[in-house]
Design a protein around this motif. Structure first.
Motif, PDB file in Angstrom:
ATOM      1  N   ASN A 104       0.782  -1.297   0.030  1.00  0.00           N
ATOM      2  CA  ASN A 104      -0.089   0.034  -0.110  1.00  0.00           C
ATOM      3  C   ASN A 104       0.795   1.257   0.291  1.00  0.00           C
ATOM      4  N   ILE A 105       1.429   1.736  -1.273  1.00  0.00           N
ATOM      5  CA  ILE A 105       2.276   2.620  -1.480  1.00  0.00           C
ATOM      6  C   ILE A 105       1.516   4.103  -1.875  1.00  0.00           C
ATOM      7  N   SER A 106       1.989   5.103  -1.230  1.00  0.00           N
ATOM      8  CA  SER A 106       1.617   6.597  -1.531  1.00  0.00           C
ATOM      9  C   SER A 106       2.684   7.291  -1.772  1.00  0.00           C
ATOM     10  N   ILE A 107       2.609   8.163  -2.748  1.00  0.00           N
ATOM     11  CA  ILE A 107       3.720   9.275  -3.016  1.00  0.00           C
ATOM     12  C   ILE A 107       3.603  10.468  -2.690  1.00  0.00           C
ATOM     13  N   MET A 108       4.704  11.023  -2.115  1.00  0.00           N
ATOM     14  CA  MET A 108       4.652  12.461  -1.532  1.00  0.00           C
ATOM     15  C   MET A 108       5.640  13.456  -2.118  1.00  0.00           C
ATOM     16  N   PHE A 109       5.393  14.599  -2.284  1.00  0.00           N
ATOM     17  CA  PHE A 109       6.116  15.490  -3.153  1.00  0.00           C
ATOM     18  C   PHE A 109       6.746  16.571  -2.356  1.00  0.00           C
ATOM     19  N   PRO A 110       7.741  16.803  -2.196  1.00  0.00           N
ATOM     20  CA  PRO A 110       8.319  17.905  -1.106  1.00  0.00           C
ATOM     21  C   PRO A 110       8.650  19.470  -1.617  1.00  0.00           C
ATOM     22  N   MET A 111       8.541  20.388  -0.848  1.00  0.00           N
ATOM     23  CA  MET A 111       8.768  21.920  -1.429  1.00  0.00           C
ATOM     24  C   MET A 111       7.776  22.564  -2.558  1.00  0.00           C
ATOM     25  N   ILE A 112       6.753  21.941  -2.201  1.00  0.00           N
ATOM     26  CA  ILE A 112       5.845  22.743  -3.327  1.00  0.00           C
ATOM     27  C   ILE A 112       5.357  23.958  -2.924  1.00  0.00           C
ATOM     28  N   ILE A 113       5.164  24.881  -3.872  1.00  0.00           N
ATOM     29  CA  ILE A 113       4.852  26.228  -3.723  1.00  0.00           C
ATOM     30  C   ILE A 113       3.672  26.783  -4.762  1.00  0.00           C
ATOM     31  N   GLY A 158       0.211  12.790  -2.862  1.00  0.00           N
ATOM     32  CA  GLY A 158       0.020  13.954  -2.001  1.00  0.00           C
ATOM     33  C   GLY A 158       1.166  14.950  -2.045  1.00  0.00           C
ATOM     34  N   ILE A 159       1.288  16.028  -1.207  1.00  0.00           N
ATOM     35  CA  ILE A 159       2.324  16.845  -1.443  1.00  0.00           C
ATOM     36  C   ILE A 159       2.670  17.433   0.297  1.00  0.00           C
ATOM     37  N   MET A 160       3.841  17.681   0.330  1.00  0.00           N
ATOM     38  CA  MET A 160       4.195  18.239   1.771  1.00  0.00           C
ATOM     39  C   MET A 160       3.954  19.929   1.521  1.00  0.00           C
ATOM     40  N   ALA A 170      -5.479  21.510  -2.740  1.00  0.00           N
ATOM     41  CA  ALA A 170      -6.326  20.195  -2.354  1.00  0.00           C
ATOM     42  C   ALA A 170      -7.110  19.791  -3.368  1.00  0.00           C
ATOM     43  N   LYS A 171      -7.436  20.771  -4.335  1.00  0.00           N
ATOM     44  CA  LYS A 171      -8.039  19.950  -5.723  1.00  0.00           C
ATOM     45  C   LYS A 171      -7.508  19.183  -6.502  1.00  0.00           C
ATOM     46  N   GLU A 172      -6.048  19.370  -6.465  1.00  0.00           N
ATOM     47  CA  GLU A 172      -5.388  18.490  -7.185  1.00  0.00           C
ATOM     48  C   GLU A 172      -4.455  17.299  -6.634  1.00  0.00           C
ATOM     49  N   VAL A 173      -4.859  17.067  -5.385  1.00  0.00           N
ATOM     50  CA  VAL A 173      -4.086  15.779  -4.771  1.00  0.00           C
ATOM     51  C   VAL A 173      -4.907  15.232  -3.911  1.00  0.00           C
ATOM     52  N   ASP A 174      -4.376  13.950  -3.489  1.00  0.00           N
ATOM     53  CA  ASP A 174      -4.997  13.088  -2.422  1.00  0.00           C
ATOM     54  C   ASP A 174      -4.916  13.315  -1.104  1.00  0.00           C
ATOM     55  N   PHE A 175      -3.846  14.019  -0.530  1.00  0.00           N
ATOM     56  CA  PHE A 175      -3.408  14.323   0.728  1.00  0.00           C
ATOM     57  C   PHE A 175      -2.343  15.432   0.902  1.00  0.00           C
ATOM     58  N   PHE A 176      -2.414  15.721   2.103  1.00  0.00           N
ATOM     59  CA  PHE A 176      -1.569  16.761   2.841  1.00  0.00           C
ATOM     60  C   PHE A 176      -0.556  16.485   3.834  1.00  0.00           C
ATOM     61  N   SER A 177       0.689  16.616   3.736  1.00  0.00           N
ATOM     62  CA  SER A 177       1.361  15.952   5.006  1.00  0.00           C
ATOM     63  C   SER A 177       2.356  17.477   5.265  1.00  0.00           C
ATOM     64  N   ILE A 178       2.186  17.856   6.373  1.00  0.00           N
ATOM     65  CA  ILE A 178       2.780  19.248   6.765  1.00  0.00           C
ATOM     66  C   ILE A 178       3.951  19.082   7.364  1.00  0.00           C
ATOM     67  N   GLY A 179       5.138  19.593   6.663  1.00  0.00           N
ATOM     68  CA  GLY A 179       6.676  19.398   7.188  1.00  0.00           C
ATOM     69  C   GLY A 179       6.789  20.608   8.285  1.00  0.00           C
ATOM     70  N   THR A 180       6.599  20.446   9.392  1.00  0.00           N
ATOM     71  CA  THR A 180       6.564  21.527  10.477  1.00  0.00           C
ATOM     72  C   THR A 180       7.880  22.079  10.642  1.00  0.00           C
ATOM     73  N   ASN A 181       9.110  21.239  10.530  1.00  0.00           N
ATOM     74  CA  ASN A 181      10.192  21.837  10.520  1.00  0.00           C
ATOM     75  C   ASN A 181      10.633  22.987   9.697  1.00  0.00           C
ATOM     76  N   ASP A 182      10.314  22.925   8.309  1.00  0.00           N
ATOM     77  CA  ASP A 182      10.601  24.132   7.401  1.00  0.00           C
ATOM     78  C   ASP A 182       9.413  24.812   7.469  1.00  0.00           C
ATOM     79  N   GLY A 193     -12.552  17.198   0.654  1.00  0.00           N
ATOM     80  CA  GLY A 193     -12.685  15.685   0.869  1.00  0.00           C
ATOM     81  C   GLY A 193     -11.173  14.917   1.229  1.00  0.00           C
ATOM     82  N   ILE A 194     -10.039  15.587   1.348  1.00  0.00           N
ATOM     83  CA  ILE A 194      -8.811  14.895   1.312  1.00  0.00           C
ATOM     84  C   ILE A 194      -8.463  14.803   2.665  1.00  0.00           C
ATOM     85  N   TRP A 195      -7.450  14.082   3.202  1.00  0.00           N
ATOM     86  CA  TRP A 195      -7.026  13.846   4.502  1.00  0.00           C
ATOM     87  C   TRP A 195      -5.568  14.823   4.721  1.00  0.00           C
ATOM     88  N   ALA A 196      -5.448  15.257   6.007  1.00  0.00           N
ATOM     89  CA  ALA A 196      -4.117  16.040   6.322  1.00  0.00           C
ATOM     90  C   ALA A 196      -3.614  15.585   7.408  1.00  0.00           C
TER      91      ALA A 196
END
Length: 537
Positions: free
Chosen positions: A382-391, A423-425, A439-451, A492-495
């Motif tokens: 069960n793999i998902s892909i997440m992309f970092p440093m999106i602006i 998903g994106i970070m 949010a209209k373009e991805v399945d989830f958000f993951s918040i990178g709180t450090n950066d 309707g996506i998760w975060a």
């Protein structure tokens, strides 16, 4: 009794005798030599021995503290192999007819000064690494020990500062706590202390006269007690016993749901750097992997990892997690994570420079190779892909187009792949502010709180001078997190959160109130966070 205050790096209580650890810097004598070629051979032999020692340290750290924390030793090896460093040593030996010990010491001083005067905090931090590797080579040239013997009984280590190589070489069964004068909360040694669950304080004005004295480290209050009175000693022994009992009780939480007293559920996942971290994930009963830092496959290699090399790693992780979610972050290289073979070059402000998704979109073949490997592995779990440093939304659209191209290529040759969430970070204020559009373009958000904290507060999180005002609890940061969660749910996506803030138990209740769907933390924090969740109304 004496009492001192410092900054707590890892909470906990330690009671024991103090061991004053001194680096014991080598006394280097300068003298003329007649055989320059022979002296350079001496240096090269010492350098090769140092590299062998660092390789063993890397392997030891890999087993004890995981891939991410072990990586510093690969950095040290690269520094020893650096052409400029070696040219300087050879030049001093040949042109000044000086002994190798002096040439290494002089080179270390010059490079230390050069790095220390740089504005960029990453390169400033490398100044201490130069000292560390140079001391190792000088010790070998002098025939001295390069180990870190701390005796036969458990002790509280007190030192001016500690290099990663020193902490890793110490016998973990003999370590009760670290107390240092220098260092920052983001230093390698601080990270190691947290990984090893060892109470640690920094910013304490230390004295060698403390050696051998009984002491208490209170990592909850950041207090260091020297020669405590009997009453206080008994009080802290009771607290220590209570702490150990609480740790044992955490084990009873294995297999339990991550659900509050009012019935609110949240996923608690683990962050990993490589397959070697999987044992800790399973041991601590994480519900999945919320962040697989794939960049370590690149950092530990002397070449671009091939599709097959990556596929085998991703497949192993997917199979081991047996259907539980595995979120793989695509290549997040640049800034403080450099690899020579990509020839990225030095930047004045690498934290805001050419890094992460910016490299991937500019080097599509590198990006496609990784995506093919991940998609192939998705057939085994069960793999998902997440992309970092999106602006921007445009970046996401480019990503989705490339992913579609890779899927088409796999379809053409008949290679299967699974249903993969994209998903994106959310690491930049820009991404947080336009999260309603993203949010209209991805399945989830993951918040990178450090950066996110770093960029929101305009504070370099690796700058020790700014530690007093680096505030991950800043209301601006928390409001951005709330904004991201709200915008995710509207579409309707998760975060979730995959930064260190996710493990901050003082914020767990607020995160639940925000409506976060997931917290991804270091494996050792999974059960403490679960306990906090289950006790929240």
């Amino acid at each position: 009794m004496q009492q001192y205050s410092g900054k707590s790096i890892f909470k906990g209580i330690a009671i024991g005798k103090i061991y004053f650890y001194s680096k014991g810097e080598q006394q280097v004598k300068r003298h003329k030599i007649e055989d320059a070629a022979g002296e350079i051979t001496r240096y090269n032999n010492a350098k090769e021995q140092a590299i062998n020692e660092l390789t063993k340290l890397y392997e030891k750290a890999l087993k004890e503290v995981g891939e991410g924390n072990a990586e510093i030793f690969n950095v040290h090896i690269m520094m020893l192999e650096d052409e400029d460093y070696n040219d300087s040593v050879n030049n001093i030996v040949e042109n000044q007819s000086m002994n190798a010990e002096y040439a290494v010491a002089r080179t270390a001083d010059n490079f230390y000064e050069m790095f220390s005067n740089m504005e960029d905090e990453y390169f400033k931090a490398r100044a201490f690494d130069i000292k560390d590797i140079s001391e190792r080579v000088i010790s070998i040239l002098n025939g001295a020990s390069t180990g870190s013997d701390i005796g036969n009984e458990p002790v509280i280590i007190v030192a001016n500062d500690l290099a990663p190589s020193e902490t890793v070489q110490m016998d973990k069964d003999k370590l009760l706590a670290f107390v240092t004068e220098l260092g920052s909360s983001n230093s390698h040694t601080a990270i190691l202390a947290r990984t090893m669950n060892i109470p640690a304080l920094i910013g304490v004005k230390i004295e060698e006269s403390w050696n051998g004295k009984m002491a208490i480290v209170d990592g909850y209050t950041g207090t260091f007690y020297i020669d405590p009175e009997e009453e206080m000693l008994n009080e802290y022994k009771a607290k220590k016993e209570e702490e150990e009992n609480s740790r044992k009780l955490l084990q009873d939480l294995k297999g339990k749901e991550n659900v509050t007293l009012s019935g609110q559920k949240i996923n608690i996942y683990a962050n990993i750097g490589n397959v070697t971290d999987l044992a800790a994930v399973l041991q601590n009963d994480a519900s999945g992997i919320g962040l697989f830092r794939s960049e370590f496959l690149y950092l530990e290699s002397d070449h671009l990892p091939t599709e097959e090399e990556q596929f085998q790693v991703y497949k192993q992780v997917a199979e081991t997690m047996a259907g539980k979610k595995v979120i793989i972050r695509t290549l997040d290289i640049g800034a403080d994570k450099q690899v020579d073979y990509l020839n990225l070059g030095k930047e004045d402000n690498p934290a805001m420079g050419y890094r992460a998704i910016r490299i991937c979109l500019n080097e599509p073949e590198i990006f496609k190779t990784q995506l093919r490997a991940i998609l192939r592995a998705s057939a085994f779990g069960n793999i998902s892909i997440m992309f970092p440093m999106i602006i921007s939304v445009n970046e996401v659209l480019q990503i989705k187009k490339i992913v579609a191209e890779v899927k088409a290529e796999l379809d053409t040759v008949g290679i299967e792949y699974g249903e993969v969430e994209l998903g994106i970070m959310i690491e930049t204020p820009a991404a947080a502010i336009i999260s309603d559009l993203l949010a209209k373009e991805v399945d989830f958000f993951s918040i990178g709180t450090n950066d996110l904290t770093q960029y929101t507060l305009a504070i370099d999180r690796q700058n020790a001078k700014l530690d007093p005002i680096y505030d991950a609890h800043h209301e601006a940061v928390l409001r951005l997190i709330q904004m991201v969660v709200d915008n995710a749910h509207k579409e309707g996506i998760w975060a979730g959160i995959c930064g260190e803030l996710g493990a901050d138990l003082s914020l767990t209740k607020r995160f639940l109130e925000m409506g976060l769907d997931e917290l991804s933390v270091s494996p050792t924090f999974v059960l403490p966070v679960r306990k906090e969740v289950r006790e929240t109304k």
